[in-house]
Design a protein around this motif. Structure first.
Motif, PDB file in Angstrom:
ATOM      1  N   SER A 183     -32.253 -83.127 -66.557  1.00 52.96           N
ATOM      2  CA  SER A 183     -32.639 -81.720 -66.582  1.00 52.96           C
ATOM      3  C   SER A 183     -33.192 -81.425 -67.974  1.00 52.96           C
ATOM      4  O   SER A 183     -32.440 -81.277 -68.943  1.00 52.96           O
ATOM      5  N   LEU A 184     -34.510 -81.371 -68.064  1.00 53.91           N
ATOM      6  CA  LEU A 184     -35.191 -81.185 -69.345  1.00 53.91           C
ATOM      7  C   LEU A 184     -36.030 -79.913 -69.281  1.00 53.91           C
ATOM      8  O   LEU A 184     -36.718 -79.669 -68.285  1.00 53.91           O
ATOM      9  N   GLU A 185     -35.980 -79.125 -70.332  1.00 56.59           N
ATOM     10  CA  GLU A 185     -36.823 -77.923 -70.378  1.00 56.59           C
ATOM     11  C   GLU A 185     -37.376 -77.727 -71.781  1.00 56.59           C
ATOM     12  O   GLU A 185     -36.619 -77.588 -72.744  1.00 56.59           O
ATOM     13  N   TYR A 186     -38.700 -77.731 -71.865  1.00 58.96           N
ATOM     14  CA  TYR A 186     -39.358 -77.382 -73.129  1.00 58.96           C
ATOM     15  C   TYR A 186     -40.040 -76.029 -72.957  1.00 58.96           C
ATOM     16  O   TYR A 186     -40.689 -75.766 -71.939  1.00 58.96           O
ATOM     17  N   GLN A 187     -39.901 -75.178 -73.973  1.00 59.11           N
ATOM     18  CA  GLN A 187     -40.574 -73.880 -73.957  1.00 59.11           C
ATOM     19  C   GLN A 187     -41.166 -73.612 -75.331  1.00 59.11           C
ATOM     20  O   GLN A 187     -40.478 -73.721 -76.351  1.00 59.11           O
ATOM     21  N   GLY A 188     -42.446 -73.291 -75.347  1.00 57.29           N
ATOM     22  CA  GLY A 188     -43.127 -73.008 -76.603  1.00 57.29           C
ATOM     23  C   GLY A 188     -44.022 -71.796 -76.477  1.00 57.29           C
ATOM     24  O   GLY A 188     -44.428 -71.406 -75.383  1.00 57.29           O
ATOM     25  N   GLY A 189     -44.335 -71.199 -77.611  1.00 54.72           N
ATOM     26  CA  GLY A 189     -45.206 -70.029 -77.607  1.00 54.72           C
ATOM     27  C   GLY A 189     -44.420 -68.738 -77.521  1.00 54.72           C
ATOM     28  O   GLY A 189     -43.253 -68.661 -77.886  1.00 54.72           O
ATOM     29  N   GLY A 190     -45.074 -67.705 -77.025  1.00 52.93           N
ATOM     30  CA  GLY A 190     -44.442 -66.395 -76.977  1.00 52.93           C
ATOM     31  C   GLY A 190     -44.584 -65.702 -78.318  1.00 52.93           C
ATOM     32  O   GLY A 190     -45.619 -65.777 -78.975  1.00 52.93           O
ATOM     33  N   GLY A 191     -43.525 -65.066 -78.758  1.00 54.75           N
ATOM     34  CA  GLY A 191     -43.602 -64.312 -79.997  1.00 54.75           C
ATOM     35  C   GLY A 191     -44.402 -63.030 -79.808  1.00 54.75           C
ATOM     36  O   GLY A 191     -44.993 -62.779 -78.751  1.00 54.75           O
ATOM     37  N   MET A 192     -44.429 -62.209 -80.843  1.00 50.19           N
ATOM     38  CA  MET A 192     -45.146 -60.942 -80.759  1.00 50.19           C
ATOM     39  C   MET A 192     -45.602 -60.510 -82.142  1.00 50.19           C
ATOM     40  O   MET A 192     -44.884 -60.666 -83.130  1.00 50.19           O
ATOM     41  N   LYS A 193     -46.816 -59.975 -82.218  1.00 47.26           N
ATOM     42  CA  LYS A 193     -47.348 -59.418 -83.460  1.00 47.26           C
ATOM     43  C   LYS A 193     -48.255 -58.252 -83.111  1.00 47.26           C
ATOM     44  O   LYS A 193     -49.155 -58.380 -82.284  1.00 47.26           O
ATOM     45  N   HIS A 194     -48.008 -57.108 -83.753  1.00 46.58           N
ATOM     46  CA  HIS A 194     -48.786 -55.890 -83.500  1.00 46.58           C
ATOM     47  C   HIS A 194     -48.830 -55.553 -82.013  1.00 46.58           C
ATOM     48  O   HIS A 194     -49.882 -55.232 -81.453  1.00 46.58           O
ATOM     49  N   LEU A 195     -47.654 -55.662 -81.354  1.00 46.09           N
ATOM     50  CA  LEU A 195     -47.486 -55.320 -79.942  1.00 46.09           C
ATOM     51  C   LEU A 195     -48.204 -56.279 -78.993  1.00 46.09           C
ATOM     52  O   LEU A 195     -48.301 -56.003 -77.798  1.00 46.09           O
ATOM     53  N   ILE A 196     -48.698 -57.390 -79.501  1.00 46.48           N
ATOM     54  CA  ILE A 196     -49.380 -58.358 -78.647  1.00 46.48           C
ATOM     55  C   ILE A 196     -48.485 -59.588 -78.486  1.00 46.48           C
ATOM     56  O   ILE A 196     -48.161 -60.262 -79.461  1.00 46.48           O
ATOM     57  N   LYS A 197     -48.080 -59.854 -77.252  1.00 45.16           N
ATOM     58  CA  LYS A 197     -47.247 -61.011 -76.956  1.00 45.16           C
ATOM     59  C   LYS A 197     -48.120 -62.243 -76.730  1.00 45.16           C
ATOM     60  O   LYS A 197     -49.192 -62.149 -76.132  1.00 45.16           O
ATOM     61  N   GLY A 198     -47.633 -63.384 -77.193  1.00 50.37           N
ATOM     62  CA  GLY A 198     -48.343 -64.631 -76.965  1.00 50.37           C
ATOM     63  C   GLY A 198     -47.967 -65.260 -75.635  1.00 50.37           C
ATOM     64  O   GLY A 198     -46.926 -64.954 -75.046  1.00 50.37           O
ATOM     65  N   ASP A 199     -48.821 -66.147 -75.136  1.00 49.78           N
ATOM     66  CA  ASP A 199     -48.506 -66.896 -73.921  1.00 49.78           C
ATOM     67  C   ASP A 199     -47.283 -67.781 -74.160  1.00 49.78           C
ATOM     68  O   ASP A 199     -47.047 -68.260 -75.272  1.00 49.78           O
ATOM     69  N   ILE A 200     -46.515 -68.010 -73.104  1.00 47.35           N
ATOM     70  CA  ILE A 200     -45.359 -68.909 -73.166  1.00 47.35           C
ATOM     71  C   ILE A 200     -45.637 -70.106 -72.266  1.00 47.35           C
ATOM     72  O   ILE A 200     -45.951 -69.946 -71.083  1.00 47.35           O
ATOM     73  N   TRP A 201     -45.524 -71.317 -72.829  1.00 51.10           N
ATOM     74  CA  TRP A 201     -45.753 -72.544 -72.067  1.00 51.10           C
ATOM     75  C   TRP A 201     -44.407 -73.212 -71.801  1.00 51.10           C
ATOM     76  O   TRP A 201     -43.646 -73.500 -72.726  1.00 51.10           O
ATOM     77  N   THR A 202     -44.125 -73.467 -70.539  1.00 49.32           N
ATOM     78  CA  THR A 202     -42.843 -74.052 -70.145  1.00 49.32           C
ATOM     79  C   THR A 202     -43.078 -75.306 -69.312  1.00 49.32           C
ATOM     80  O   THR A 202     -43.931 -75.314 -68.421  1.00 49.32           O
ATOM     81  N   THR A 203     -42.327 -76.351 -69.621  1.00 46.89           N
ATOM     82  CA  THR A 203     -42.347 -77.572 -68.819  1.00 46.89           C
ATOM     83  C   THR A 203     -40.914 -77.961 -68.495  1.00 46.89           C
ATOM     84  O   THR A 203     -40.054 -77.969 -69.381  1.00 46.89           O
ATOM     85  N   THR A 204     -40.660 -78.274 -67.231  1.00 44.44           N
ATOM     86  CA  THR A 204     -39.322 -78.680 -66.818  1.00 44.44           C
ATOM     87  C   THR A 204     -39.384 -79.992 -66.044  1.00 44.44           C
ATOM     88  O   THR A 204     -40.336 -80.254 -65.303  1.00 44.44           O
TER      89      THR A 204
END
Length: 227
Positions: free
Chosen positions: A177-198
């Motif tokens: 059971s492996l899960e990687y999650q990267g990205g996201g975050g927020m700056k000036h009310l703009i959220k970044g994309d979130i990349w997930t692999t399981t």
């Protein structure tokens, strides 16, 4: 229109202006903290490998799993984090070059195996798609870069087992059971994309060598955060 009516309209107009200014001030007070708030992107790898406990070991047992990287194969987590001081109990972690590319290898340090459960994380500022590699194949034989631009999909990666000696009556599968999650975050009310692999799969404990396994990749789209 007499003088009294003019005064009444003037009073109403002044009240409307005051109310509008009050609403604007309240809105700015609520908006400003969120506008200046900055959240760093996520960059985490959670590893759960069960079914290892109780298996006999023939000298030294080895488990290898994929590592997080971008489409060009550049690691998303440094070797110092994945193979640093923080190690799962009973195992020694390292990064090893394989015929398929770099993988995270766990080697037993005792004469027995135990389940592996460990999270890794590191600050990340890159804003690019990431997934678990090696990538053995993708739908339609798309390149890794093309595949990561899709919103979701399933591709083939690989794990490795060696050195286990399960008894016939105890040939239970080993669960990854492996899960990687990267990205996201927020700056000036703009959220970044979130990349997930399981990776959520089982492999017979009698297996030895490289085993292709499915990996699920999906993107949670970012955008402007609504208050």
């Amino acid at each position: 229109m007499d003088v009294n009516q003019k005064q009444n309209w003037r009073t109403i107009l002044i009240l409307l202006v005051v109310i509008c200014l009050f609403v604007v001030v309240i809105f700015l007070l609520l908006l400003l903290p969120a506008f200046v708030e900055t959240l760093l992107p996520n960059n985490s790898y959670v590893i759960e490998i069960t079914g290892l406990s109780g298996l006999a070991v023939n000298g030294t047992a080895t488990v290898m799993i994929p590592v997080p990287a971008n489409a060009e194969g550049e690691p998303a987590l440094s070797e110092g984090v994945l193979a640093g001081e923080r190690q799962p109990v009973g195992w020694q972690a390292a990064i090893r070059e394989t015929p398929y590319g770099k993988m995270l290898v766990f080697t037993t340090v005792d004469g027995y195996a135990s389940d592996i459960s460990i999270p890794f994380g590191e600050a990340e500022t890159e804003k690019e798609p990431r997934l678990l590699v090696p990538v053995l194949s993708t739908p339609g034989n798309a390149s890794v870069a093309e595949f990561t631009r899709a919103s979701s999909g399933t591709y083939t990666t690989v794990v490795f087992l060696d050195g286990f000696v399960p008894s016939p009556e105890d040939a239970a599968p080993i669960s990854f059971s492996l899960e990687y999650q990267g990205g996201g975050g927020m700056k000036h009310l703009i959220k970044g994309d979130i990349w997930t692999t399981t990776v959520d799969t089982t492999v017979p404990s009698t297996t030895s060598g490289f085993v292709p396994v499915p990996a699920d990749y999906y993107v949670t789209a970012g955008g402007i955060m609504l208050l």
